[in-house]
Scaffold this active site. Structure first.
Site, PDB file in Angstrom:
ATOM      1  N   ARG A  73     -10.896  16.024   7.370  1.00 16.82           N
ATOM      2  CA  ARG A  73     -11.683  16.426   6.193  1.00 16.82           C
ATOM      3  C   ARG A  73     -13.081  16.868   6.611  1.00 16.82           C
ATOM      4  O   ARG A  73     -13.672  16.275   7.513  1.00 16.82           O
ATOM      5  CB  ARG A  73     -11.809  15.263   5.207  1.00 16.82           C
ATOM      6  CG  ARG A  73     -10.501  14.881   4.560  1.00 16.82           C
ATOM      7  CD  ARG A  73     -10.697  13.769   3.534  1.00 16.82           C
ATOM      8  NE  ARG A  73      -9.505  12.946   3.487  1.00 16.82           N
ATOM      9  CZ  ARG A  73      -9.505  11.625   3.417  1.00 16.82           C
ATOM     10  NH1 ARG A  73     -10.649  10.954   3.354  1.00 16.82           N
ATOM     11  NH2 ARG A  73      -8.372  10.965   3.394  1.00 16.82           N
TER      12      ARG A  73
ATOM     13  N   ARG B  80      -2.513  -2.106  -3.554  1.00 11.28           N
ATOM     14  CA  ARG B  80      -3.725  -1.309  -3.338  1.00 11.28           C
ATOM     15  C   ARG B  80      -3.650  -0.080  -4.247  1.00 11.28           C
ATOM     16  O   ARG B  80      -2.680   0.682  -4.191  1.00 11.28           O
ATOM     17  CB  ARG B  80      -3.799  -0.863  -1.886  1.00 11.28           C
ATOM     18  CG  ARG B  80      -4.986   0.009  -1.648  1.00 11.28           C
ATOM     19  CD  ARG B  80      -4.883   0.753  -0.355  1.00 11.28           C
ATOM     20  NE  ARG B  80      -6.037   1.605  -0.204  1.00 11.28           N
ATOM     21  CZ  ARG B  80      -6.032   2.732   0.496  1.00 11.28           C
ATOM     22  NH1 ARG B  80      -4.943   3.122   1.095  1.00 11.28           N
ATOM     23  NH2 ARG B  80      -7.113   3.455   0.592  1.00 11.28           N
TER      24      ARG B  80
ATOM     25  N   HIS C  15     -17.638   2.684   7.830  1.00 11.76           N
ATOM     26  CA  HIS C  15     -16.175   2.591   7.967  1.00 11.76           C
ATOM     27  C   HIS C  15     -15.737   3.911   8.594  1.00 11.76           C
ATOM     28  O   HIS C  15     -15.651   4.940   7.930  1.00 11.76           O
ATOM     29  CB  HIS C  15     -15.531   2.389   6.589  1.00 11.76           C
ATOM     30  CG  HIS C  15     -14.035   2.364   6.620  1.00 11.76           C
ATOM     31  ND1 HIS C  15     -13.286   1.230   6.392  1.00 11.76           N
ATOM     32  CD2 HIS C  15     -13.131   3.354   6.866  1.00 11.76           C
ATOM     33  CE1 HIS C  15     -11.996   1.520   6.498  1.00 11.76           C
ATOM     34  NE2 HIS C  15     -11.881   2.813   6.778  1.00 11.76           N
TER      35      HIS C  15
ATOM     36  N   GLY D  65     -10.104   8.545   7.845  1.00 10.42           N
ATOM     37  CA  GLY D  65     -11.019   8.780   6.730  1.00 10.42           C
ATOM     38  C   GLY D  65     -12.265   7.961   7.035  1.00 10.42           C
ATOM     39  O   GLY D  65     -12.156   6.897   7.631  1.00 10.42           O
TER      40      GLY D  65
ATOM     41  N   GLU E 251      -8.196  -4.898   5.369  1.00  8.78           N
ATOM     42  CA  GLU E 251      -8.041  -4.594   3.942  1.00  8.78           C
ATOM     43  C   GLU E 251      -6.905  -5.391   3.318  1.00  8.78           C
ATOM     44  O   GLU E 251      -6.983  -5.805   2.173  1.00  8.78           O
ATOM     45  CB  GLU E 251      -7.822  -3.090   3.756  1.00  8.78           C
ATOM     46  CG  GLU E 251      -9.107  -2.312   3.993  1.00  8.78           C
ATOM     47  CD  GLU E 251      -8.904  -0.815   4.106  1.00  8.78           C
ATOM     48  OE1 GLU E 251      -8.456  -0.363   5.180  1.00  8.78           O
ATOM     49  OE2 GLU E 251      -9.193  -0.095   3.145  1.00  8.78           O
TER      50      GLU E 251
ATOM     51  N   ASN F  15       0.867  -1.179   0.000  1.00 10.78           N
ATOM     52  CA  ASN F  15       0.000   0.000   0.000  1.00 10.78           C
ATOM     53  C   ASN F  15       0.902   1.226   0.000  1.00 10.78           C
ATOM     54  O   ASN F  15       1.470   1.588   1.023  1.00 10.78           O
ATOM     55  CB  ASN F  15      -0.885  -0.047   1.254  1.00 10.78           C
ATOM     56  CG  ASN F  15      -1.846   1.123   1.316  1.00 10.78           C
ATOM     57  OD1 ASN F  15      -1.808   2.012   0.477  1.00 10.78           O
ATOM     58  ND2 ASN F  15      -2.694   1.123   2.332  1.00 10.78           N
TER      59      ASN F  15
ATOM     60  N   HIS G 277     -12.568   3.238   0.002  1.00  7.50           N
ATOM     61  CA  HIS G 277     -12.612   2.200   1.053  1.00  7.50           C
ATOM     62  C   HIS G 277     -13.366   0.966   0.564  1.00  7.50           C
ATOM     63  O   HIS G 277     -13.899   0.197   1.371  1.00  7.50           O
ATOM     64  CB  HIS G 277     -13.340   2.675   2.334  1.00  7.50           C
ATOM     65  CG  HIS G 277     -12.684   3.795   3.071  1.00  7.50           C
ATOM     66  ND1 HIS G 277     -13.400   4.855   3.593  1.00  7.50           N
ATOM     67  CD2 HIS G 277     -11.392   4.028   3.384  1.00  7.50           C
ATOM     68  CE1 HIS G 277     -12.577   5.682   4.194  1.00  7.50           C
ATOM     69  NE2 HIS G 277     -11.342   5.213   4.082  1.00  7.50           N
TER      70      HIS G 277
HETATM   71  P1  AMP Z   1      -7.977   4.154  10.954  1.00 14.07           P
HETATM   72  O1  AMP Z   1      -7.981   5.274   9.950  1.00 14.07           O
HETATM   73  O2  AMP Z   1      -8.953   3.083  10.658  1.00 14.07           O
HETATM   74  O3  AMP Z   1      -6.599   3.652  11.265  1.00 14.07           O
HETATM   75  O4  AMP Z   1      -8.483   4.822  12.316  1.00 14.07           O
HETATM   76  C1  AMP Z   1      -7.795   5.852  12.957  1.00 14.07           C
HETATM   77  C2  AMP Z   1      -8.722   6.490  13.989  1.00 14.07           C
HETATM   78  O5  AMP Z   1      -9.141   5.467  14.917  1.00 14.07           O
HETATM   79  C3  AMP Z   1      -8.052   7.596  14.807  1.00 14.07           C
HETATM   80  O6  AMP Z   1      -8.917   8.709  14.912  1.00 14.07           O
HETATM   81  C4  AMP Z   1      -7.902   6.945  16.149  1.00 14.07           C
HETATM   82  O7  AMP Z   1      -7.983   7.878  17.179  1.00 14.07           O
HETATM   83  C5  AMP Z   1      -9.099   6.027  16.215  1.00 14.07           C
HETATM   84  N1  AMP Z   1      -8.903   5.013  17.253  1.00 14.07           N
HETATM   85  C6  AMP Z   1      -7.952   4.072  17.308  1.00 14.07           C
HETATM   86  N2  AMP Z   1      -8.054   3.382  18.475  1.00 14.07           N
HETATM   87  C7  AMP Z   1      -9.094   3.921  19.151  1.00 14.07           C
HETATM   88  C8  AMP Z   1      -9.683   3.675  20.416  1.00 14.07           C
HETATM   89  N3  AMP Z   1      -9.230   2.724  21.211  1.00 14.07           N
HETATM   90  N4  AMP Z   1     -10.765   4.422  20.775  1.00 14.07           N
HETATM   91  C9  AMP Z   1     -11.233   5.397  19.962  1.00 14.07           C
HETATM   92  N5  AMP Z   1     -10.696   5.692  18.768  1.00 14.07           N
HETATM   93  C10 AMP Z   1      -9.643   4.962  18.366  1.00 14.07           C
END
Ligand code: AMP
Length: 399
Positions: free
Chosen positions: A241, A91, A208, A212, A386, A7, A180
């Site tokens: 965003r 990806r 999701h 993002g 993913e 990726n 996504h």
């Molecule tokens: P992703 O883009 O799927 O990697 O998600 C990132 C987001 O998930 C960030 O805003 C993180 O703060 C949130 N996140 C990760 N772990 C937690 C958690 N334990 N509780 C709340 N938000 C989380």
């Protein structure tokens, strides 16, 4: 077969080597700051310790060379040589209207991906660099392109056309594409599997919610709508965003603040969302959650607006499908922020008969339903994967 999943971003490259037989990752990591001072590779073999190595990476070919060196390293490597890597899955962010499924990469496909560069100027060129670098170092290994947009290509015209002059669609292919897609496909299929139901019999909404964030409506196994549009800027409020706004705001700010379109787009992409709404406090939902429970006014407003926007999309997609059987939460925020799931379900989804079981809702890392057995609509948490989805598609094309 071992599948290497790549990726590639403009200055980073995430990788995972997955054994397609047992679907477990064998090693994973990330190359950061490619082409910038202080570049480093973070590498973790399964069952081993994470290693962080500072190393000069002038370009993506250097990064891939380091990844392949790490994977074949005598001490901490996981394969003897590159012949043990059966295929590479890349990806690719934007496949335009050309790609409605994953495809083996040849010169024609590379050209077609390049033709989509205009639609994803930050992502597709980096993805292409990643493919070319891999082809240079592994010329005989099959390569597959897996597109973020492909799953959404089943959307009907009424969902993907914007209310703007049709010539813009004809001339520039301006329409909703959605992103996504690999996650939405994986999560919706997995939800049906976990429930023991036929995928083609269900109406599923996937939320999701990560840095993002996007929502999709999957009707009888086909995506019929999704919240991101021509670009990933549309739809939900995200980490940085804005999501949906009145387009006239752009002109308004341009005049008031004497900003160019490019400057305003940078604000909407990088300085808006949760970050902007909390006056640059944080885009990280964990920080927002802390501040929310400490009664921070801006954090409360941002979280409430975030939840409200998700709930509105769930309502819209329930209408689009004339009903919904299953609502899935996934990605960093969707999988972890139980309090947010409670707000969305308890405050807004009573009309769908969603009844949350708070004990189930507090669990982490499992594919589970979080509603009571009597709940009319099922809500679930399905951790997305993913990389595994990309590995599966790659394996299917290379067997
Ligand atoms: P992703 O883009 O799927 O990697 O998600 C990132 C987001 O998930 C960030 O805003 C993180 O703060 C949130 N996140 C990760 N772990 C937690 C958690 N334990 N509780 C709340 N938000 C989380």
């Amino acid at each position: 077969m071992n599948i290497l999943v790549i990726n590639c971003g403009s200055s980073s490259l995430k990788f995972q080597l997955i054994d397609s037989e047992n679907e477990k990752w064998i090693a994973k990591g990330i190359c950061e700051r490619i082409g910038i001072d202080g570049s480093r590779i973070v590498y973790t073999p399964a069952g081993g310790d994470k290693e962080v190595t500072e190393s000069v990476m002038v370009n993506h070919t250097d990064a891939i060379r380091l990844v392949l060196d790490a994977l074949t390293n005598e001490k901490t490597g996981v394969v003897k040589d590159l012949s043990e890597i059966g295929a590479v899955g890349h990806r690719i962010v934007h496949g335009g209207e050309k790609f409605s499924k994953a495809t083996n990469i040849d010169e024609e496909v590379l050209k077609a991906i390049e033709e989509c560069n205009d639609l994803a100027p930050l992502h597709n060129p980096a993805n292409l660099i990643g493919i070319r670098a891999c082809k240079e170092l592994m010329p005989d290994t099959p390569m597959v392109a897996v597109f973020d947009t492909a799953f959404h290509q089943t959307m009907p015209e009424k969902a993907y056309l914007y209310g703007i002059p049709y010539e813009y669609y004809e001339k520039y292919k301006i329409r909703r594409y959605g992103f996504h897609g690999t996650s939405h496909a994986y999560v919706s299929k997995r939800a049906a599997e976990v429930l023991g139901k036929n995928y083609e019999d269900l109406k599923i909404i996937v939320c999701h919610l990560g840095n993002g964030a996007s929502v999709s409506a999957v009707d009888h196994g086909k995506c019929v709508d999704t919240s991101m549009g021509l670009t990933p800027l549309e739809g939900l409020i995200m980490g940085t965003r804005s999501g949906d706004i009145d387009p006239a705001i752009i002109e308004f700010i341009a005049h008031r603040e004497n900003k160019s379109i490019d400057e305003i787009m940078a604000v909407l992409n990088k300085k808006s969302g949760l970050l902007g709404m909390t006056k640059n406090f944080s885009s990280d939902f964990r920080d927002l959650e802390d501040a929310y429970f400490k009664d921070d006014k801006l954090a409360i407003s941002a979280v409430e607006a975030f939840a409200y926007r998700v709930a509105k999309y769930i309502g819209a997609y329930t209408a689009a499908m004339n009903g919904v059987d299953v609502i899935c939460f996934t990605a960093g925020v969707g999988e972890n922020a139980a309090f947010l799931r409670s707000i969305i379900c308890n405050n807004y989804l009573g009309y769908l008969g969603v009844e949350i079981d708070e004990e189930l809702n507090s669990k982490r890392g499992e594919d589970i339903a979080i509603t009571t057995p009597d709940s009319k609509t099922i809500a679930m948490v399905i951790p997305t994967n993913e990389e595994l989805a990309i590995a599966r598609e790659t394996c299917a094309l290379c067997k």
